[in-house]
Design a protein around this motif. Structure first.
Motif, PDB file in Angstrom:
ATOM      1  N   ILE A 190     -42.365-112.901   1.887  1.00 15.51           N
ATOM      2  CA  ILE A 190     -41.014-112.337   1.954  1.00 15.51           C
ATOM      3  C   ILE A 190     -40.308-112.830   3.207  1.00 15.51           C
ATOM      4  CG2 ILE A 190     -39.699-110.196   2.198  1.00 15.51           C
ATOM      5  CD1 ILE A 190     -41.913-108.806   0.585  1.00 15.51           C
ATOM      6  N   ASP A 191     -41.044-112.836   4.347  1.00 17.27           N
ATOM      7  CA  ASP A 191     -40.437-113.270   5.598  1.00 17.27           C
ATOM      8  C   ASP A 191     -40.064-114.749   5.580  1.00 17.27           C
ATOM      9  OD1 ASP A 191     -40.798-110.719   6.535  1.00 17.27           O
ATOM     10  OD2 ASP A 191     -42.655-111.169   7.628  1.00 17.27           O
ATOM     11  N   ALA A 192     -40.838-115.557   4.818  1.00 16.83           N
ATOM     12  CA  ALA A 192     -40.563-116.990   4.779  1.00 16.83           C
ATOM     13  C   ALA A 192     -39.177-117.258   4.212  1.00 16.83           C
ATOM     14  CB  ALA A 192     -41.633-117.723   3.967  1.00 16.83           C
ATOM     15  N   GLY A 193     -38.891-116.667   3.045  1.00 18.66           N
ATOM     16  CA  GLY A 193     -37.564-116.772   2.446  1.00 18.66           C
ATOM     17  C   GLY A 193     -37.136-118.211   2.181  1.00 18.66           C
ATOM     18  N   GLN A 219     -45.963-109.781   2.566  1.00 12.50           N
ATOM     19  CA  GLN A 219     -44.889-109.738   3.561  1.00 12.50           C
ATOM     20  C   GLN A 219     -44.612-111.120   4.154  1.00 12.50           C
ATOM     21  OE1 GLN A 219     -42.997-106.990   4.216  1.00 12.50           O
ATOM     22  NE2 GLN A 219     -41.706-108.472   5.275  1.00 12.50           N
ATOM     23  N   ASN A 220     -45.654-111.921   4.351  1.00 12.39           N
ATOM     24  CA  ASN A 220     -45.437-113.260   4.905  1.00 12.39           C
ATOM     25  C   ASN A 220     -44.579-114.110   3.981  1.00 12.39           C
ATOM     26  OD1 ASN A 220     -46.874-112.956   7.302  1.00 12.39           O
ATOM     27  ND2 ASN A 220     -48.831-113.420   6.321  1.00 12.39           N
TER      28      ASN A 220
END
Length: 428
Positions: free
Chosen positions: A70-73, A67-68
């Motif tokens: 993914i959140d970074a993007g 998830q981290n």
């Protein structure tokens, strides 16, 4: 060692910063003790992240199903609107001012590979590689030729992987080169050709001079018939795993006389090859006599690669077959995460390799198949963890034999593209 800009690529590769070189042996991050006694004084070694820190960073990116990450993007691109007041954009650039798709010809009539006329009427294009249309058509009908077309439906870069050493020994190099060159010419997405594997480690050649002659003749023929394609070779340099252990170095030099680092490095520095792949398969067992484990041997190898600045001449890749197992990989999620940290993150983070090539599937002489993923693409912990490495996907490659698919070529390549950014298509 040079310090060059390193991009944040996630999964134990996001560095916390590059400090000053470790000039002092008292520096807790110094790894100068891993270098040979004859290493020049200006070559220093410093951990940018210790193995423990690397493991923590890997967990940060992999926990909670990534998830981290993914959140970074990706960051938003910087754009300039030429219509806004005050913005000035060049108006005298080359081109016709129209948008074109990638791969579109810039001269009308070039679509069919003929000899179109330039805007002024003169002939401006000649296909001089010596490969006939019939030879290209025949190459397209082979399993590898059809696979190159299927790869176009994914976003993977394509290399052709073959073995020319046996053809060279049999006096059939020209014929073999023509076939692989025709194959490389059938698909615009083919960026290069890996023309040999285990060079100097297997029993094909008996002298170092014979190896050098093969590399010279093979690359000369390939550059003539496949101009513009990158050329790659795969080998191993056992001496590198010894680090500063003199007894180990003496034994490796005696045991593998054809794999002298200076001779291997010359293939790069002389421009014979564009990519050198170093195999990691023996790092876990070759150095047990000197109490050098796999992690230390890999660090030793990385230090030597950086110290010799091989990447100033070409791309360096590491190759690893240890993720796969008979039937399917049996690692737990925790074991897979550690393996990723040690075998993928570490060499990339150490700035010793630009890409990592993983064997995702192979079949031995008895017909037993080893895989990283589950049979018929069934899910398993190792494959699921590898699929989380989206940020480093362009740096991951695999080898695929289209003549021996898991399901079918299209399905296999689609699944492989979820982990790998590059694929080496095996051509018999």
């Amino acid at each position: 060692m040079r310090l060059r800009q390193i991009f944040a690529i996630g999964l134990a590769l996001s560095l916390l910063g590059i400090g000053a070189p470790a000039w002092s042996e008292d520096d807790p991050r110094s790894c100068n003790d891993l270098m040979s006694a004859d290493t020049p004084a200006y070559v220093v070694c410093r951990w940018m992240a210790t193995p423990e820190e690397a493991a923590d960073i890997a967990r940060f990116w992999l926990d909670n199903d990534g998830q981290n990450m993914i959140d970074a993007g990706p960051q938003d691109p910087i754009t300039i609107d030429c219509t806004e007041p005050g913005n000035q954009c060049a108006t005298d650039s080359e081109g016709d001012g129209e948008m074109h798709d990638v791969g579109d010809p810039d001269v009308e009539g070039a679509e069919d590979g003929g000899t179109p006329e330039c805007q002024n009427g003169e002939q401006c294009y000649v296909d001089g590689n010596g490969i006939s249309a019939a030879e290209k058509a025949a190459a397209q009908e082979t399993p590898a030729g059809q696979a190159t077309q299927a790869v176009a439906q994914t976003n993977m870069r394509v290399w052709i992987e073959t073995e020319l050493a046996d053809d060279y020994k049999a006096g059939k190099l020209t014929e073999a080169v023509k076939k692989v060159a025709a194959l490389a010419a059938t698909q615009p997405g083919v960026v290069g050709i890996r023309f040999t594997s285990q060079l100097g480690f297997n029993q094909t050649f008996t002298t170092a001079d014979e190896i050098d002659k093969f590399v010279t003749e093979a690359t000369t023929a390939l550059r003539t018939l496949a101009p513009g394609k990158k050329l790659a070779a795969h080998t191993v340099v056992p001496l590198f795993g010894c680090g500063a252990n003199d007894a180990c170095k003496a034994e490796m030099t005696k045991k593998y006389p054809l794999l002298d680092p200076d001779r291997v490095g010359a293939w790069l520095s002389k421009g014979l090859i564009d990519q050198l792949t170093l195999d990691s398969g023996r790092l876990a067992t070759e150095y047990a006599t000197w109490k050098i484990d796999a992690a230390e041997a890999q660090r030793n190898q990385s230090i030597q690669v950086r110290a010799r600045a091989w990447d100033a001449y070409g791309q360096i890749a590491y190759e690893d077959a240890s993720f796969a197992a008979a039937g399917t990989a049996q690692l737990t999620e925790e074991q897979a995460t550690k393996a990723i940290t040690d075998r993928i993150a570490a060499p990339l983070q150490d700035d010793a390799a630009e890409t990592i090539t993983l064997w995702s599937r192979w079949q031995n002489d008895q017909g037993q198949v080893s895989r990283v993923y589950g049979e018929k693409w069934a899910a398993n912990a190792t494959w699921d963890q590898l699929k989380k490495l989206g940020t480093v996907r362009p740096r991951l490659a695999t080898i695929y034999d289209p003549a021996s698919p898991e399901v079918d070529v299209a399905t296999d390549l689609k699944n492989l593209s979820e982990v790998f950014g590059q694929v080496y298509l095996h051509a018999a």
